[in-house]
Design an enzyme around this catalytic site. Sequence first.
Site, mmCIF file in Angstrom:
data_model
loop_
_atom_site.group_PDB
_atom_site.id
_atom_site.type_symbol
_atom_site.label_atom_id
_atom_site.label_comp_id
_atom_site.label_asym_id
_atom_site.label_seq_id
_atom_site.Cartn_x
_atom_site.Cartn_y
_atom_site.Cartn_z
ATOM 1 N N HIS A 210 -10.996 -4.179 7.418
ATOM 2 C CA HIS A 210 -9.725 -3.972 6.722
ATOM 3 C C HIS A 210 -9.853 -3.394 5.321
ATOM 4 O O HIS A 210 -8.847 -3.181 4.654
ATOM 5 C CB HIS A 210 -8.936 -5.291 6.639
ATOM 6 C CG HIS A 210 -9.524 -6.274 5.673
ATOM 7 N ND1 HIS A 210 -10.618 -7.015 5.967
ATOM 8 C CD2 HIS A 210 -9.172 -6.601 4.414
ATOM 9 C CE1 HIS A 210 -10.925 -7.787 4.929
ATOM 10 N NE2 HIS A 210 -10.061 -7.547 3.968
HETATM 11 C C1 UD1 Z 1 -6.026 -8.618 0.500
HETATM 12 C C2 UD1 Z 1 -7.086 -8.674 -0.590
HETATM 13 C C3 UD1 Z 1 -8.460 -8.545 0.024
HETATM 14 C C4 UD1 Z 1 -8.680 -9.541 1.123
HETATM 15 C C5 UD1 Z 1 -7.561 -9.433 2.144
HETATM 16 C C6 UD1 Z 1 -7.713 -10.467 3.232
HETATM 17 C C7 UD1 Z 1 -6.332 -7.711 -2.716
HETATM 18 C C8 UD1 Z 1 -6.476 -6.549 -3.629
HETATM 19 N N1 UD1 Z 1 -6.925 -7.566 -1.518
HETATM 20 O O1 UD1 Z 1 -6.103 -7.335 1.076
HETATM 21 O O2 UD1 Z 1 -9.435 -8.757 -0.989
HETATM 22 O O3 UD1 Z 1 -9.922 -9.313 1.728
HETATM 23 O O4 UD1 Z 1 -6.312 -9.614 1.465
HETATM 24 O O5 UD1 Z 1 -6.764 -10.335 4.220
HETATM 25 O O6 UD1 Z 1 -5.733 -8.686 -3.083
HETATM 26 N N2 UD1 Z 1 0.531 -7.048 5.189
HETATM 27 C C9 UD1 Z 1 1.278 -7.532 6.227
HETATM 28 N N3 UD1 Z 1 1.499 -8.875 6.285
HETATM 29 C C10 UD1 Z 1 0.993 -9.740 5.368
HETATM 30 C C11 UD1 Z 1 0.244 -9.224 4.315
HETATM 31 C C12 UD1 Z 1 -0.008 -7.881 4.227
HETATM 32 O O7 UD1 Z 1 1.748 -6.785 7.078
HETATM 33 O O8 UD1 Z 1 1.241 -10.959 5.497
HETATM 34 C C13 UD1 Z 1 0.254 -5.589 5.135
HETATM 35 C C14 UD1 Z 1 1.234 -4.843 4.282
HETATM 36 O O9 UD1 Z 1 1.460 -3.609 4.854
HETATM 37 C C15 UD1 Z 1 0.472 -4.636 2.987
HETATM 38 C C16 UD1 Z 1 -0.961 -4.519 3.485
HETATM 39 O O10 UD1 Z 1 -1.035 -5.375 4.609
HETATM 40 O O11 UD1 Z 1 0.911 -3.530 2.291
HETATM 41 C C17 UD1 Z 1 -1.977 -4.911 2.475
HETATM 42 O O12 UD1 Z 1 -1.742 -6.251 1.983
HETATM 43 P P1 UD1 Z 1 -2.336 -6.686 0.545
HETATM 44 O O13 UD1 Z 1 -2.097 -8.114 0.325
HETATM 45 O O14 UD1 Z 1 -1.845 -5.732 -0.506
HETATM 46 O O15 UD1 Z 1 -3.877 -6.412 0.687
HETATM 47 P P2 UD1 Z 1 -4.878 -6.744 1.885
HETATM 48 O O16 UD1 Z 1 -5.330 -5.461 2.456
HETATM 49 O O17 UD1 Z 1 -4.311 -7.785 2.791
#
Ligand code: UD1
Length: 366
Positions: A210
Amino acid sequence: MRRRKKFLLVVGARPNFMKAMPLYRALKSKFDIFDPVLLHTGQHYDYEMSKAFFEDLELPEPDIYLNAGSDTHARQTAKIMMGIEDVLMGDNYDLVIVFGDVNSTMAAAIAASKLLVPVAHVEAGLRSFDRTMPEEINRVVTDVLSDLLFATEPSGLKNLKSEGISDEKIHFVGNLMIDTLISYREKAARSDVLDRLGLKLGEYALLTLHRPSNVDNPQKFGEIWGALMEISEKITIVFPAHPRTKKRIEEFEMPIPHSIRLLPPLSYIDFLALQMGARLVLTDSGGVQEETTALGVQCITIRENTERPITVEVGTNWLVGTSPDAIKDAAFRILNGESKTGSQPPMWDGHAADRILEVLEEWEPY
Ligand code: UD1
């Protein structure tokens, strides 16, 4: 009677929950000394990314929920900072405790230190030395603002010292996430997830992927995916995909062979059970590198660097980079019987929460 020490524990994203659980529980058990308040920023909000973990880890509903949600880095960080600032201005907290390296971690550390509320960072000092990784910026900023720094491995101590952080702030306590793994591994051994998925012990590979640097660029993701498809001709790959990765697979129209089993994100117990039963794990996650080392399972890390070098030095982690040939070579070597004989990193013994508690009992609010 002395006033109880009031702590705000901030969690927001999936990897935070298993780190916070043992400490929250330990603090609650000393209710005459500590008053822990659990705040969830809402950075992760889908059932599978958040609530499922609270259920598996038997955590109560958070006392405070901020509903920050997804956004660009600056916007997400700003929303969390605003929410935490309101909470801290509304009550007297002695300490804010943050976990790991996600945006919620850094946002809480900034908001608290601007209000002169001390910060404790669990998992301090880890460094990939790669500033293109958003987590690296979160780590550096959080550590520089923290008053108590709890390190999980020797490299953390070395990095903090070389950055000029004074010795009395730093405590080598071990790994809270491994406390959680040790307390739930028996339950995971009883999980029926392998039966539900029609898998046999030791006859599948488990994949997580991811990192934005691996999945957001179609060419890079395509190269890695090509290697994974070749590996899957030799062993079924089970792939619980992060929502970000699932979106990219759809957007880039990746072919999905039958031998790659694409699944939604799994709960903590089911994922732990799958790690325990896997022939090998392929990942770009931070936590999975540590969990496989604790379990003695071979792990191929699809990254150019790791902030968790102990997993390579003494554990079962093969840090191979992101080139398709290197990923395939490592996987085929493992499938042909090669393995790294891992040992347990120092203090990954299930007692990190006890050690943190000792420090927090001694620590006086100012
Ligand atoms: C975040 C952390 C990363 C960690 C990962 C674990 C940061 C910068 N990154 O990355 O270090 O390894 O979590 O999972 O904080 N989304 C959903 N549902 C959710 C959450 C996210 O659909 O419940 C999707 C959304 O499109 C969002 C994308 O995932 O834009 C990214 O979510 P985000 O929390 O920004 O970063 P992660 O890639 O999850």
